[in-house]
Design an enzyme around this catalytic site. Structure first.
Site, PDB file in Angstrom:
ATOM      1  N   HIS A   1      14.889  46.758  -3.848  1.00 56.29           N
ATOM      2  CA  HIS A   1      14.301  47.137  -5.134  1.00 56.29           C
ATOM      3  C   HIS A   1      14.833  48.469  -5.665  1.00 56.29           C
ATOM      4  O   HIS A   1      14.901  48.682  -6.861  1.00 56.29           O
ATOM      5  CB  HIS A   1      12.772  47.195  -5.010  1.00 56.29           C
ATOM      6  CG  HIS A   1      12.304  48.090  -3.913  1.00 56.29           C
ATOM      7  ND1 HIS A   1      12.302  47.701  -2.579  1.00 56.29           N
ATOM      8  CD2 HIS A   1      11.856  49.360  -3.930  1.00 56.29           C
ATOM      9  CE1 HIS A   1      11.858  48.687  -1.837  1.00 56.29           C
ATOM     10  NE2 HIS A   1      11.580  49.715  -2.632  1.00 56.29           N
TER      11      HIS A   1
ATOM     12  N   CYS B   1      21.407  49.847  -1.500  1.00 56.35           N
ATOM     13  CA  CYS B   1      20.022  50.288  -1.402  1.00 56.35           C
ATOM     14  C   CYS B   1      19.992  51.684  -2.013  1.00 56.35           C
ATOM     15  O   CYS B   1      20.979  52.108  -2.615  1.00 56.35           O
ATOM     16  CB  CYS B   1      19.491  50.236   0.028  1.00 56.35           C
ATOM     17  SG  CYS B   1      20.302  51.313   1.223  1.00 56.35           S
TER      18      CYS B   1
ATOM     19  N   GLY C   1      22.272  53.614   0.463  1.00 58.02           N
ATOM     20  CA  GLY C   1      23.386  52.833   0.996  1.00 58.02           C
ATOM     21  C   GLY C   1      23.424  52.844   2.513  1.00 58.02           C
ATOM     22  O   GLY C   1      24.114  52.027   3.126  1.00 58.02           O
ATOM     23  N   ILE C   2      22.680  53.730   3.129  1.00 56.53           N
ATOM     24  CA  ILE C   2      22.718  53.873   4.591  1.00 56.53           C
ATOM     25  C   ILE C   2      22.144  52.643   5.279  1.00 56.53           C
ATOM     26  O   ILE C   2      22.786  52.042   6.145  1.00 56.53           O
ATOM     27  CB  ILE C   2      21.986  55.157   5.032  1.00 56.53           C
ATOM     28  CG1 ILE C   2      22.703  56.389   4.472  1.00 56.53           C
ATOM     29  CG2 ILE C   2      21.909  55.227   6.555  1.00 56.53           C
ATOM     30  CD1 ILE C   2      21.907  57.677   4.597  1.00 56.53           C
ATOM     31  N   GLY C   3      20.929  52.263   4.902  1.00 57.39           N
ATOM     32  CA  GLY C   3      20.316  51.091   5.517  1.00 57.39           C
ATOM     33  C   GLY C   3      21.136  49.838   5.291  1.00 57.39           C
ATOM     34  O   GLY C   3      21.334  49.028   6.202  1.00 57.39           O
TER      35      GLY C   3
ATOM     36  N   HIS D   1      43.392  51.232   5.416  1.00 57.22           N
ATOM     37  CA  HIS D   1      43.432  51.486   6.852  1.00 57.22           C
ATOM     38  C   HIS D   1      42.484  50.614   7.666  1.00 57.22           C
ATOM     39  O   HIS D   1      42.790  50.281   8.811  1.00 57.22           O
ATOM     40  CB  HIS D   1      43.098  52.958   7.139  1.00 57.22           C
ATOM     41  CG  HIS D   1      44.157  53.894   6.684  1.00 57.22           C
ATOM     42  ND1 HIS D   1      44.155  55.221   7.035  1.00 57.22           N
ATOM     43  CD2 HIS D   1      45.249  53.721   5.904  1.00 57.22           C
ATOM     44  CE1 HIS D   1      45.198  55.824   6.500  1.00 57.22           C
ATOM     45  NE2 HIS D   1      45.881  54.930   5.797  1.00 57.22           N
TER      46      HIS D   1
ATOM     47  N   ARG E   1      49.730  50.053  13.291  1.00 57.26           N
ATOM     48  CA  ARG E   1      48.786  50.999  13.893  1.00 57.26           C
ATOM     49  C   ARG E   1      47.371  50.761  13.389  1.00 57.26           C
ATOM     50  O   ARG E   1      46.405  50.873  14.142  1.00 57.26           O
ATOM     51  CB  ARG E   1      49.221  52.438  13.639  1.00 57.26           C
ATOM     52  CG  ARG E   1      49.194  52.843  12.187  1.00 57.26           C
ATOM     53  CD  ARG E   1      49.847  54.204  11.959  1.00 57.26           C
ATOM     54  NE  ARG E   1      50.004  54.437  10.539  1.00 57.26           N
ATOM     55  CZ  ARG E   1      49.490  55.467   9.900  1.00 57.26           C
ATOM     56  NH1 ARG E   1      48.794  56.378  10.541  1.00 57.26           N
ATOM     57  NH2 ARG E   1      49.691  55.607   8.610  1.00 57.26           N
ATOM     58  N   HIS E   2      47.235  50.394  12.118  1.00 55.30           N
ATOM     59  CA  HIS E   2      45.904  50.122  11.579  1.00 55.30           C
ATOM     60  C   HIS E   2      45.366  48.799  12.106  1.00 55.30           C
ATOM     61  O   HIS E   2      44.180  48.688  12.435  1.00 55.30           O
ATOM     62  CB  HIS E   2      45.919  50.134  10.056  1.00 55.30           C
ATOM     63  CG  HIS E   2      46.313  51.453   9.486  1.00 55.30           C
ATOM     64  ND1 HIS E   2      45.691  52.630   9.834  1.00 55.30           N
ATOM     65  CD2 HIS E   2      47.284  51.789   8.605  1.00 55.30           C
ATOM     66  CE1 HIS E   2      46.244  53.628   9.185  1.00 55.30           C
ATOM     67  NE2 HIS E   2      47.226  53.151   8.438  1.00 55.30           N
TER      68      HIS E   2
END
Length: 146
Positions: free
Chosen positions: A9, A65, A68-70, A98, A133-134
């Site tokens: 929400h 959210c 954005g962390i959750g 990368h 490498r990536h």
């Protein structure tokens, strides 16, 4: 491109702006909700959107959210998903070049609409570099899922 999108929400308005933008560019958007401002639990929408990417139903995913962390934590719990929480254009470019991320997370309370749309565009337009490498590093990350 088929893109899954989901939010809680706290990010509904920004999700709707991004969805409209993506559709105007010709992308097919699979909207996993939420569709109202009623309080909800973000894992209920974010996990299905991330699974759609992991299962190949969608090419990429965008989850939102308030911070954005959750959303990024939930998405990264899904095997096969590499989600980056983005708040700037350089990170959007580099995480594709990368890390070959297939899901991005945004915080609606952190960035505004204009910056969010620019981040989305750069992230979608940037291809994985394919450098050995990536790829080696991505393979090591993927191995951690086993």
């Amino acid at each position: 491109m088929k893109i899954s999108i989901a939010c809680d929400h706290g990010a509904l308005s920004l999700k709707n702006d991004i969805k409209e933008h993506l559709e105007s560019l010709g992308h097919e958007v699979h909207d996993f909700g939420t569709h109202t401002l009623d309080s909800c639990d973000y894992p209920d929408m974010i996990a299905p959107a991330a699974k759609a990417v992991a299962d190949g139903e969608c090419d990429r995913g965008i989850v939102l959210c308030t911070t954005g962390i959750g959303a990024s934590i939930v998405a990264n719990k899904i095997k096969g998903v590499r989600c980056a929480l983005l708040s700037d254009v350089l990170s959007a470019r580099m995480t594709r070049l990368h890390n070959d991320t297939n899901v991005m997370a945004l915080g609606a309370g952190i960035i505004g609409k204009n910056l969010a749309l620019e981040i989305v565009d750069v992230w979608l337009e940037t291809a994985f570099s394919g450098d050995a490498r990536h790829q080696r590093r991505i393979d090591k990350i993927t191995a951690l899922e086993s």
